[in-house]
Structure formats: C-alpha cells, structure tokens
Design an enzyme around this catalytic site. Structure first.
Site, PDB file in Angstrom:
ATOM      1  N   LYS A 166     -84.963 109.294 -90.618  1.00 39.61           N
ATOM      2  CA  LYS A 166     -83.751 110.033 -90.522  1.00 39.61           C
ATOM      3  C   LYS A 166     -83.063 109.368 -91.788  1.00 39.61           C
ATOM      4  O   LYS A 166     -82.127 108.404 -91.459  1.00 39.61           O
ATOM      5  CB  LYS A 166     -83.186 109.546 -89.238  1.00 39.61           C
ATOM      6  CG  LYS A 166     -82.046 110.459 -88.618  1.00 39.61           C
ATOM      7  CD  LYS A 166     -81.892 110.244 -87.223  1.00 39.61           C
ATOM      8  CE  LYS A 166     -80.652 110.834 -86.901  1.00 39.61           C
ATOM      9  NZ  LYS A 166     -80.498 112.429 -87.252  1.00 39.61           N
TER      10      LYS A 166
HETATM   11  N1  PMP Z   1     -84.127 116.667 -84.756  1.00 39.39           N
HETATM   12  C1  PMP Z   1     -83.081 116.587 -86.012  1.00 39.39           C
HETATM   13  C2  PMP Z   1     -83.603 116.801 -87.202  1.00 39.39           C
HETATM   14  C3  PMP Z   1     -81.924 115.365 -85.552  1.00 39.39           C
HETATM   15  O1  PMP Z   1     -81.082 115.345 -86.693  1.00 39.39           O
HETATM   16  C4  PMP Z   1     -81.847 115.162 -84.126  1.00 39.39           C
HETATM   17  C5  PMP Z   1     -80.559 114.517 -83.994  1.00 39.39           C
HETATM   18  N2  PMP Z   1     -80.541 113.033 -84.326  1.00 39.39           N
HETATM   19  C6  PMP Z   1     -82.779 115.353 -83.195  1.00 39.39           C
HETATM   20  C7  PMP Z   1     -83.775 116.120 -83.585  1.00 39.39           C
HETATM   21  C8  PMP Z   1     -82.414 115.131 -81.810  1.00 39.39           C
HETATM   22  O2  PMP Z   1     -82.480 113.627 -81.919  1.00 39.39           O
HETATM   23  P1  PMP Z   1     -82.077 112.776 -80.680  1.00 39.39           P
HETATM   24  O3  PMP Z   1     -82.106 113.189 -79.488  1.00 39.39           O
HETATM   25  O4  PMP Z   1     -82.518 111.204 -80.882  1.00 39.39           O
HETATM   26  O5  PMP Z   1     -80.559 112.563 -80.863  1.00 39.39           O
END
Ligand code: PMP
Length: 307
Positions: A152
């Site tokens: 991320k």
């Molecule tokens: N995919 C991407 C590319 C994201 O940025 C996010 C948000 N963090 C998600 C999926 C969802 O992830 P999470 O449930 O951990 O927030």
C-alpha cells in the site's frame, strides 16, 4: 472546528507545521507506505473505537518490508500514537485516519531517513442511501510483479487516479479494474463483491488486489455469522458483472458502498439489493460496537488497553 492536529514523528502539530522537504523521495516519487482506517464514536460507551488497528499496523509493516524501509517505532508506539492523536484532538465523532510512513531523503533508491505521520480527518460516507454507476475500466490493474497492489504505497494510486478520472469523463462514478488476466480485480480504492445466483462472490487475493481488512471482516464474520452466507473467493469474469444480482465495494473508507449499474447494465432491479443492505448495516453495527462481537477488533482510544 479547526482542522485536527497531526501526529508527526512523536509530536502533535498543527496542519501547517506538518511539512515534508520538496526534494524528498516522499514528495517527488511518492515514496511512502500508508494505512487508511476509520475510528468510530460510540455514544453509549463514551469511546472512540479504531477498527482493526492491529491488522492495519501489521499491513503497514508488510508494506514497509516490501519497500525496504523502516521507521523507529514499534507497533506499541504506533498504537499509542493513534490513541494520542485521537485523544489529543478530543475526537468524539467518526473520523478517517491516514498513517503514513515516508522517506524524507532525496533519491529514487533512498530508504532512510524515514518518518511517520498520522492525519485524522473528517470523511463522510462515500454514498448515503443510493449507489454507484460503475464502468469496467480500460486501464489494467497494475500487476504483482510490476507495481504490486498488495503493497500500500501512495505511488500505486496513480493507477486508480487514471481510471477514476477516465470513468468520470465518461459519465460514471467509479471504475472497476480488470487485472492482467482480464479478470475482475477491484475498485480504485476498494474491494469488489457481487451477489450472483444467490451467492456472495469476491476475487481471490491473487487477483492483483489489496489484501483488504474489510474484505476479511466480511468473509470471517459478517457474511457467515450475521447473514448465514459464506463468501466464495474465486476469479470473476467481466461478463459476470453484467448479470450479477447485486454488487458493492467495501473498504475502511468505502465501508459498504452499493453499485447499482456496471457499463450501464442495471444490476438486479437497479437499486440497492437486500444482501448488500444487510451487509452494510451489519458492518456498521460491528465497527461502532453496537454489535458487541469481536471486541478485539475495536481498539478504545480513551480507555487504557494494550494491543
Ligand atoms: N483496495 C485498495 C486499492 C484500497 O486502497 C483499499 C483501501 N485501503 C481497499 C482495497 C480496501 O482495503 P481495506 O478494507 O483494508 O481498507
């Protein structure tokens, strides 16, 4: 209310003092890794609950490892920092937070020195009541051996930006990415789920997606235990999108956001479907602590606890 103060390298500072050098890799190449999470106010408990903070910190560590940089803070330090930023700002309303570890040195290959800031901000629900008009993007989700979405990093989000602006220019709200194999990956910043032939389906974690914490929450608890429906993790073809009964995005920021149409094909009756509605309200009850199950997922800010 004025902007919240930012926790930056051990101190709470006003927004205008939280600055980065223009020649840093963080500013020039977006060399950072981050987490986005929400904290929810529970009036009955008089408490702010950070949702699955420990899991966000684990994923932040994994991103840092893949990017080969470290910060001089343990998870306990970061846990305390999150509590400090919320209690120090006397936050008593729902907020979204970014935890950002960044490289302050110049250079493409810089790994140190690194710093970290936590930026709480108000962020409304993505959609109230209604839902999104989506398209399948002509941009491909970046692949795991090029720019891995599992990691991320802020720089990855240019892929989402291209697709989102294209979608808006074409009259849609949000894009859905296909991956290098031509199968469904996710949204620009959210995980994709659909209901097809009565079953809840989502792409596998080998589909060039982020290993979403909300996805895990729906798979481990909300769908099987509240709705009594297991989630099927499998590859999804593009044409399945057009004949799905329901679809939604989920994520810490998106929570559960219904999708009403894809490439102008209405899903089901073209309104928020019954399964999506139930998942959405069960998720919101869980994160706020109205549903008391899984207390370990709700980190209190004001009460003293250890991670
Ligand atoms: N995919 C991407 C590319 C994201 O940025 C996010 C948000 N963090 C998600 C999926 C969802 O992830 P999470 O449930 O951990 O927030």
């Amino acid at each position: 209310m004025a902007d919240f103060k930012i926790w930056m390298n051990g101190r709470l500072v006003p927004q205008e003092q939280a600055v980065l050098p223009v020649n840093s890799a963080a500013v020039f190449y977006a060399t950072n890794v981050f987490e986005g999470l929400r904290a929810y106010w529970n009036e009955r408990d008089g408490e702010m609950y950070g949702f699955r903070l420990a899991d966000h910190l684990t994923r932040l560590r994994e991103s840092m490892k893949m990017m080969r940089f470290t910060v001089p803070y343990s998870d306990d330090d970061l846990f305390e920092a999150v509590r400090t930023v919320l209690s120090g700002n006397e936050v008593r309303e729902d907020v979204h937070m970014h935890l950002v570890a960044y490289v302050a040195a110049p250079g493409l290959d810089a790994t140190t020195p690194t710093g970290l800031y936590i930026n709480p901000r108000k962020r409304p629900r993505v959609m109230e009541g209604n839902g999104l008009k989506c398209c399948v993007s002509s941009w491909t989700r970046t692949s795991d051996n090029a720019i891995p979405i599992r990691l991320k990093s802020g720089s990855n989000y240019q892929n989402g930006r291209l697709a989102t602006l294209q979608a808006r220019a074409d009259g849609y709200d949000q894009p859905i990415f296909l991956n290098r194999h031509g199968q469904v990956a996710e949204g620009s910043g959210a995980t994709f789920f659909m209901v097809r032939k009565g079953r809840i389906v989502t792409p596998t974690t080998s589909s060039d997606i982020l290993e979403s914490i909300t996805r895990t929450t729906l798979i481990e608890y909300v769908c099987p235990e509240v709705l009594g429906m297991d989630v099927v993790e499998r590859s999804i073809d593009r044409t399945e999108l057009y004949v799905a009964e329901e679809a939604f995005f989920c994520g810490s920021g998106y929570e559960v956001t219904p999708i009403l149409s894809i490439d102008r094909f209405p899903l089901g009756k073209g309104e928020v479907g019954p399964v999506t509605k139930r998942i959405s309200s069960a998720y919101l009850d869980l994160v706020r602590g109205v549903d008391r199950k899984h207390p370990e997922w709700r980190t209190p800010t004001y009460k003293k606890v250890t991670l």
